[in-house]
Write a protein that holds these residues in place. Structure first.
Motif, PDB file in Angstrom:
ATOM      1  N   TYR A   1      64.563  10.473  61.253  1.00  0.00           N
ATOM      2  CA  TYR A   1      64.346  10.345  60.792  1.00  0.00           C
ATOM      3  C   TYR A   1      64.170   9.503  59.020  1.00  0.00           C
TER       4      TYR A   1
ATOM      5  N   ARG B   1      65.000  16.342  63.796  1.00  0.00           N
ATOM      6  CA  ARG B   1      64.331  15.443  64.226  1.00  0.00           C
ATOM      7  C   ARG B   1      64.198  14.778  62.133  1.00  0.00           C
TER       8      ARG B   1
ATOM      9  N   ASP C   1      56.015   8.594  59.300  1.00  0.00           N
ATOM     10  CA  ASP C   1      56.717   9.178  60.799  1.00  0.00           C
ATOM     11  C   ASP C   1      57.157   7.903  60.849  1.00  0.00           C
TER      12      ASP C   1
ATOM     13  N   ARG D   1      57.391  12.758  64.823  1.00  0.00           N
ATOM     14  CA  ARG D   1      57.770  14.912  64.413  1.00  0.00           C
ATOM     15  C   ARG D   1      56.505  15.279  65.130  1.00  0.00           C
TER      16      ARG D   1
END
Length: 648
Positions: free
Chosen positions: A80, A76, A39, A66
Motif C-alpha cells: 500500500y 499488505r 486502498d 487490504r
C-alpha cells in the motif's frame, strides 16, 4: 480526482502475451472531503498474473490490497505505501520480495499508468532457490576448503615441528611386481636430520644407492612384510652411512607406500654404551677403592624384626679388616666377622637408615674385634638394600689429637710471650724515659767545648731513644689490646673522633688539614680501643699526606651482601654499620692492602715517614675484638680508603 477509463481489451492486447505477470490496480478513494486513497483494487491481470495471484478473472474484480488473502500484514502495508508513493510522485519503483503466503520470490516493477498502478511481477522463485542452493553449496565448499586447509596446516605443522622423523617411501617394483628398491618421496626436517644426508640426496636417491647392503638387512625384510600384510613393524637400526642409530615404526599406507616414523636414538645408544662402560668402571673402582664399601641386606627374625645384616657385595678394602677375601664374606651375616658392630652403634645406625630412608653418617671409634680404628661411616638405603661406605682416618684422627695438644701448648707459649712482651715493654719505659731526660740535660750542660759531631751524636741518641720510646708505647698498646678483657659500654663515635681531632689540633693546623665527619653511630664497645682505632687511621692520613690533607669519615648501614662476603660467620640477626675513612694521601699499591695490617710491616723507611709499623695492626685488632673487620683500597698518588664493618 482524475478518473481514467480502463480499456481491458487494450490491456489484454498489450500485456496478455507477456511472460511476466502484469497486474493493474486502481486507487480506492474515501468519501470524505477532500477524498483520500484508502486502498488499491485489482482491476486487471493477465493470465500469468492470475496464476501468480492464484485467483480467477471473476474473483479478481472483488480483490483489493487490504482484502487479499495472498498477502501477509507486513506485505499488505508495504504494498500500500509503495503504490501510494508511486501514485503521488509518478516515480517508478522496483523491489524484490518474498511472499510467505504464496511461498514465492518475485521481482516487482511498479509505475503509474492511466490513473492506476501497473505492476509487472517476475516470478524468480525457481532462480532464487537455485541461487540459494548454489550459495549453500558454496558455503559448504568453503567450509570443506577451510577444513582441508586446517588439516593441511595441521599436517604441515606436525611434519615441521615433530621431533620424530616422518617419511613416506614408495616401493619400486619389477615387471613381475616384486619390490626391488624404494624411494623416499616425503620427509620432514626431523627425518632429514636423522638421516644425516642432504635433503636433495635423501629425496632423489634410491635406498640401494644410499645404502647398498640394505636389501639383506632384517629391517628391509620387516618393511616388506609390512607392505604385504599391513602389520606395523618396529625396529632399531644403525645407519651404515652415518653410524647413527634410529628406532623405526613402519606402517602401510597402500600397496606401494609405507609411512616411517622414526626417532634418532644415537644419544640414547651412546648413553647406554657409556652406562655399560661406567658400570664396568664402577665395579673396578668399587673393588679397587681404598674406601671400604659393601652392600647390606637385612635379616629378619620370626617377628619380622631386623636382627642382623648380611653382606651382599663387598670390596677388598672392607674384607681386609676381616683378613678374608671379598668372596668369603658374601652372604655371611655381619656379626660373624664383626660381632662388635651389634653393640657399638653401627648396627643401630644401619637399621635407622633402612627404615627412615635417610642418609645416616657418623664417626665411630671401633676398638673391638681386634681393631683400633677411627672410621667415618655412612649408610644409604638403595631399594631394599643398604649401601655402607666408610673411610678409615685413624692416622689423621690420631695426628689431629696430637695437633690439638700441640696447639694447646702453642697457645700457652703465646700467652707467655705476650706476658713477656708486655712486661718487657713496660719495664723498658722507665729506662728510656731516663735516657731521653739525661740526653736533654747533657745537651743543656755541655755547651762549650762540644764539637758539632758531639752535638750530632747527642741528637741521634735522643732521636733513637724517642723512636724506641714510641715503639715500646705502641707495643704496649698492642699487648694491652691483645690481653685486655673487652669491657663494652655505650660509645658515641662522634665524641671519640671529636676528641682525637682536638688532640691532633696542632698537626691539623700545621698541615692545614680539612676533616669532614658525617653522623657516626652510637654502639656498644670499648671506648679506649675505639679511640686507638680512629687515632691511628686519622694519624696515618695526616702523616702520609702529599699535599693539604683532606680526610672524610662517613658511615651507613652495611649492605647484607657485603657483610656476608667480608664476615662469613656474622650473626644473621644483627645489623652492621659500614664506616669509611678516606684521605688524599700518597696511597699504595693494592697488593700491599693486606700486608699493611701485619705487625712491624712498613711500606716506607723511617727516614721517609716516622712510625713503628704497629698502628694498623692495632686498628685491625680493635675491629676484630669488636666482632668486625677492616680492609683498605688504594692506588699510588690517589689516596686510600679504609673500610670498617662493626656491629650496629
Amino acid at each position: 480526482m482524475q478518473k481514467d477509463i480502463i480499456d481491458l481489451q487494450l490491456f489484454e492486447e498489450f500485456y496478455g502475451g507477456q511472460p511476466q505477470a502484469v497486474i493493474w490496480l486502481s486507487p480506492v478513494w474515501s468519501a470524505g472531503n477532500p477524498p483520500q486513497i484508502v486502498d488499491f483494487a485489482y482491476s486487471y491481470a493477465n493470465q500469468q498474473g492470475l496464476e501468480y495471484l492464484q485467483v480467477t478473472a471473476a474473483a479478481l474484480n472483488t480483490l483489493t490490497v487490504r482484502t487479499s488473502r495472498t498477502l501477509t500484514d507486513e506485505l499488505r502495508t508495504s504494498f500500500y505505501n509503495e503504490m501510494l508513493h508511486v501514485y503521488e510522485t509518478c516515480i517508478q519503483s522496483a523491489s524484490t520480495i518474498y511472499n510467505p503466503a504464496l511461498n514465492k520470490y518475485a521481482h516487482v516493477l511498479r509505475s503509474k499508468l492511466r490513473g492506476g498502478i501497473l505492476s509487472v511481477v517476475q516470478d524468480i522463485t525457481t532462480e532464487k532457490k537455485m541461487i540459494d542452493q548454489l550459495q549453500q553449496q558454496k558455503r559448504s565448499l568453503e567450509l570443506n576448503t577451510r577444513e582441508l586447509d586446517r588439516q593441511k596446516t595441521l599436517l604441515d605443522n606436525i611434519l615441521k615441528n615433530s621431533s620424530n622423523g616422518i617419511s613416506v617411501t614408495e616401493a619400486i617394483r619389477n615387471e613381475q611386481g616384486e619390490v626391488i628398491d624404494a624411494l623416499t618421496i616425503i620427509a620432514n626436517d626431523a627425518a632429514v636430520k636423522a638421516s644425516g644426508l642432504p635433503r636433495d640426496i635423501y629425496l632423489t636417491k634410491r635406498i640401494t644407492e644410499i645404502e647398498p647392503s640394505i636389501l639383506s638387512t632384517p629391517f628391509y625384510q620387516g618393511t616388506l612384510n609390512t607392505l604385504k600384510t599391513g602389520t606395523p613393524f618396529l625396529y632399531q637400526y644403525q645407519l651404515e652411512y652415518t653410524g647413527n642409530w634410529i628406532e623405526v615404526t613402519s606402517s602401510r599406507l597402500d600397496n606401494d607406500h609405507l609411512i616411517h616414523i622414526f626417532t634418532d636414538i644415537t644419544t640414547i645408544k651412546q648413553s647406554q654404551l657409556q652406562l655399560e662402560e661406567f658400570a664396568s668402571t664402577l665395579k673396578t673402582v668399587f673393588d679397587a677403592t681404598q674406601t671400604g664399601m659393601f652392600i647390606f641386606v637385612p635379616e629378619y627374625n620370626n617377628n619380622n624384626e631386623i636382627i642382623d645384616f648380611r653382606f651382599d657385595l663387598v670390596n677388598a678394602t672392607m674384607s681386609s679388616y676381616a683378613q678374608q677375601s671379598p668372596a668369603a664374606l658374601m652372604g655371611e651375616p655381619g656379626s660373624k666377622w664383626f660381632p662388635g658392630y651389634l653393640t657399638n652403634g653401627i648396627f643401630d645406625m644401619c637399621r635407622q637408615a633402612y627404615f627412615s630412608n635417610k642418609v645416616k653418617r657418623k664417626e665411630v671409634y671401633y676398638h673391638t674385634d681386634g681393631l683400633d680404628n677411627y672410621i667415618d661411616i655412612q649408610c644409604v638405603k638403595i631399594g631394599n638394600r643398604l649401601l655402607v661406605s666408610f673411610t678409615d682416618h685413624t692416622n689423621l684422627r690420631k695426628s689431629q689429637l696430637k695437633l690439638q695438644q700441640t696447639v694447646s701448648e702453642l697457645e700457652q707459649s703465646n700467652r707467655y710471650l705476650e706476658d713477656f712482651a708486655y712486661a718487657a715493654s713496660h719495664d723498658m719505659k722507665e729506662p728510656l724515659r731516663k735516657i731521653i731526660t739525661f740526653s736533654n740535660i747533657l745537651k743543656t750542660n755541655i755547651v762549650s767545648g762540644t764539637t758539632e759531631e758531639d752535638k750530632r751524636i747527642l741528637n741521634r741518641i735522643e732521636a733513637s731513644a724517642r723512636h724506641l720510646n714510641n715503639f715500646v708505647t705502641d707495643l704496649l698498646n698492642f699487648s694491652y689490646i691483645s690481653q685486655q678483657r673487652l669491657v663494652k659500654d655505650t660509645v658515641d663515635l662522634n665524641n671519640i673522633v671529636q676528641a682525637i681531632v682536638s688532640e691532633l689540633e696542632l698537626v691539623i693546623e700545621e698541615k692545614q688539614a680539612k676533616i669532614t665527619v658525617s653522623n657516626l653511630p652510637v654502639m656498644q664497645g670499648n671506648a679506649r680501643q675505639l679511640e686507638q682505632l680512629f687515632h691511628n687511621l686519622i694519624g696515618n692520613a695526616l702523616k702520609y699526606a702529599s699535599e693539604q690533607p683532606v680526610i672524610t669519615i662517613n658511615s651507613s648501614l652495611a649492605p647484607a651482601e657485603l657483610v656476608a662476603e667480608k664476615l662469613p660467620n656474622h650473626a644473621k640477626n644483627r645489623q652492621y654499620m659500614l664506616i669509611e675513612v678516606m684521605d688524599n694521601g700518597i696511597g699504595f699499591e693494592q697488593h700491599f692492602a693486606e700486608q699493611i695490617f701485619d705487625i712491624f710491616e712498613r711500606l716506607h723507611t723511617r727516614s721517609q715517614y716516622s712510625g713503628s709499623g704497629i698502628g694498623l695492626s692495632i686498628a685491625r685488632k680493635v675491629v676484630q675484638n669488636h666482632g668486625g673487620t677492616i680492609w683498605a683500597k688504594s692506588e699510588p698518588g690517589q689516596g686510600a680508603i679504609f673500610y670498617i664493618i662493626l656491629p650496629a
